[in-house]
Design a protein around this motif. Structure first.
Motif, mmCIF file in Angstrom:
data_model
loop_
_atom_site.group_PDB
_atom_site.id
_atom_site.type_symbol
_atom_site.label_atom_id
_atom_site.label_comp_id
_atom_site.label_asym_id
_atom_site.label_seq_id
_atom_site.Cartn_x
_atom_site.Cartn_y
_atom_site.Cartn_z
ATOM 1 N N ASN A 140 1.042 -1.164 -0.026
ATOM 2 C CA ASN A 140 -0.171 0.088 0.029
ATOM 3 C C ASN A 140 0.973 1.398 0.008
ATOM 4 O OD1 ASN A 140 -2.947 -1.251 0.227
ATOM 5 N ND2 ASN A 140 -1.998 -2.027 2.370
ATOM 6 N N ASN A 141 2.130 1.151 -0.093
ATOM 7 C CA ASN A 141 3.071 2.320 -0.067
ATOM 8 C C ASN A 141 3.019 3.112 1.398
ATOM 9 O OD1 ASN A 141 4.263 1.719 -2.399
ATOM 10 N ND2 ASN A 141 2.715 2.833 -3.635
ATOM 11 N N THR A 142 2.650 2.559 2.305
ATOM 12 C CA THR A 142 2.215 3.079 3.627
ATOM 13 C C THR A 142 3.642 3.180 4.492
ATOM 14 O OG1 THR A 142 0.178 2.001 3.802
ATOM 15 C CG2 THR A 142 0.927 2.916 5.761
ATOM 16 N N SER A 143 4.192 4.256 4.863
ATOM 17 C CA SER A 143 5.103 4.263 5.780
ATOM 18 C C SER A 143 4.628 3.809 7.240
ATOM 19 C CB SER A 143 5.639 5.748 6.066
ATOM 20 O OG SER A 143 5.785 6.406 4.933
ATOM 21 N N MET A 144 5.655 3.102 8.004
ATOM 22 C CA MET A 144 5.053 2.814 9.247
ATOM 23 C C MET A 144 6.070 3.134 10.277
ATOM 24 S SD MET A 144 3.987 -1.160 10.512
ATOM 25 C CE MET A 144 5.490 -1.751 9.617
ATOM 26 N N ILE A 145 5.785 3.595 11.650
ATOM 27 C CA ILE A 145 6.523 3.517 12.849
ATOM 28 C C ILE A 145 5.892 2.289 13.743
ATOM 29 C CG2 ILE A 145 7.445 4.847 14.939
ATOM 30 C CD1 ILE A 145 7.861 5.959 11.821
ATOM 31 N N PHE A 146 6.738 1.402 14.027
ATOM 32 C CA PHE A 146 6.290 0.368 14.994
ATOM 33 C C PHE A 146 7.094 0.283 16.040
ATOM 34 C CE2 PHE A 146 6.352 -3.995 16.234
ATOM 35 C CZ PHE A 146 5.278 -4.565 16.068
ATOM 36 N N VAL A 147 6.349 0.368 17.185
ATOM 37 C CA VAL A 147 7.184 0.539 18.456
ATOM 38 C C VAL A 147 7.200 -0.778 19.430
ATOM 39 C CG1 VAL A 147 6.448 1.527 20.873
ATOM 40 C CG2 VAL A 147 6.686 3.196 18.730
ATOM 41 N N SER A 148 8.132 -1.040 19.788
ATOM 42 C CA SER A 148 8.364 -2.389 20.536
ATOM 43 C C SER A 148 9.626 -2.214 21.579
ATOM 44 C CB SER A 148 8.532 -3.442 19.620
ATOM 45 O OG SER A 148 8.738 -4.628 20.332
ATOM 46 N N HIS A 149 9.546 -3.342 22.542
ATOM 47 C CA HIS A 149 10.822 -3.192 23.393
ATOM 48 C C HIS A 149 11.640 -4.318 23.079
ATOM 49 C CE1 HIS A 149 7.799 -5.962 25.242
ATOM 50 N NE2 HIS A 149 8.855 -6.563 25.610
ATOM 51 N N ASP A 150 11.166 -5.109 22.149
ATOM 52 C CA ASP A 150 11.690 -6.545 21.673
ATOM 53 C C ASP A 150 12.506 -6.404 20.577
ATOM 54 O OD1 ASP A 150 12.263 -8.865 21.133
ATOM 55 O OD2 ASP A 150 10.183 -9.783 20.917
ATOM 56 N N LYS A 151 13.947 -6.509 20.707
ATOM 57 C CA LYS A 151 14.815 -6.238 19.671
ATOM 58 C C LYS A 151 14.882 -7.315 18.758
ATOM 59 C CE LYS A 151 18.818 -4.192 19.672
ATOM 60 N NZ LYS A 151 19.185 -3.303 18.787
ATOM 61 N N ALA A 152 14.313 -8.674 19.320
ATOM 62 C CA ALA A 152 14.503 -9.699 18.496
ATOM 63 C C ALA A 152 13.571 -9.811 17.236
ATOM 64 C CB ALA A 152 13.915 -10.962 19.183
#
Ligand code: ADP
Ligand code: MG
Length: 226
Positions: A194-206
């Protein structure tokens, strides 16, 4: 040249009841069509940053441009409208209404009145099947869904208006590893198609390797004089 999706300058955010700012970001820019993994310890300000980017919160100081528009110059009503029109948000707690059906939850988010009921259902079904959800889930009340299903419904709701920017705060209640991998693959693929930019927040480096960019929030807060 395409303008950045996100441009922060001189950001400081202090919650009313606190003496010191909870988040200070001298400068940050994200170019379009990136899938950014934003990680950091609990309490480091990740959710605060997402709420600033979606215009739910306004910074105490500084300017926030999203998709070329300056959120800090908008009224709260203008920010709400801008968010509904341009940004898909998946909150940590999903914010689904439990006693409504999946379809009703999705319909509540539909911004463009020009979209017919038929078009909305068609797009919802398309997104649901991309996320490996059975279509008969549309009629079920959200309260009957598993956490994993709720997470995917929240993604469908966030994508229903074809937003240019998707902000995802990872739910704290963990999915098992294989369900999470499937979910992340679908999320990244959907965002790319969809050509969507995304910011994904997590504490999980894996899960860092799924994303085109990875940023530790302390790297944003510690930079000086940019
Ligand atoms: P994260 O999402 O990385 O765990 P948060 O953005 O939730 O971090 O929190 C960052 C800091 O802001 C913490 O010190 C937290 O206590 C504080 N904070 C978050 N939300 C509020 C609020 N509504 N009122 C006051 N302080 C808050
Ligand atoms: Mg958080």
């Amino acid at each position: 040249m395409s303008s950045p999706v996100i441009k922060l300058e001189g950001i400081s955010h202090r919650y009313k009841q606190k003496n010191a700012p909870s988040l200070v970001i001298p400068a940050w820019q994200v170019e379009s069509q990136q899938q950014v993994f934003l990680h950091g310890d609990s309490g480091s300000g990740k959710s605060t940053l997402l709420n600033l980017l979606s215009g739910v919160l306004t910074p105490t100081e500084g300017s926030i441009e999203v998709l070329g528009e300056n959120l800090t110059k908008m009224s709260s009503a203008q920010r709400d409208q801008f968010r509904a029109q341009n940004i898909g948000v998946v909150f940590q707690t999903f914010n689904l209404i439990p006693y409504l059906s999946v379809l009703e939850n999705i319909q509540l988010a539909v911004y463009f009145a020009s979209k017919s009921q038929h078009q909305v259902i068609e797009r919802a079904e398309h997104l649901l099947s991309n996320l490996h959800l059975d279509l008969n889930i549309l009629k079920k009340p959200v309260s009957q869904l598993s956490i994993g299903q709720q997470q995917r419904v929240a993604i469908v709701r966030a994508l229903i208006n074809e937003p240019e920017l998707l902000l995802v705060d990872e739910p704290t209640s963990a999915l098992d590893a294989s369900a999470r991998d499937a979910f992340l693959n679908v999320l990244i693929n959907t965002s790319k198609t969809n050509n969507t930019s995304m910011i994904f927040v997590s504490h999980d480096k894996a899960i860092e390797h799924y994303f085109s960019q990875s940023v530790e929030i302390t790297a944003l807060t510690e930079q000086q004089g940019v």
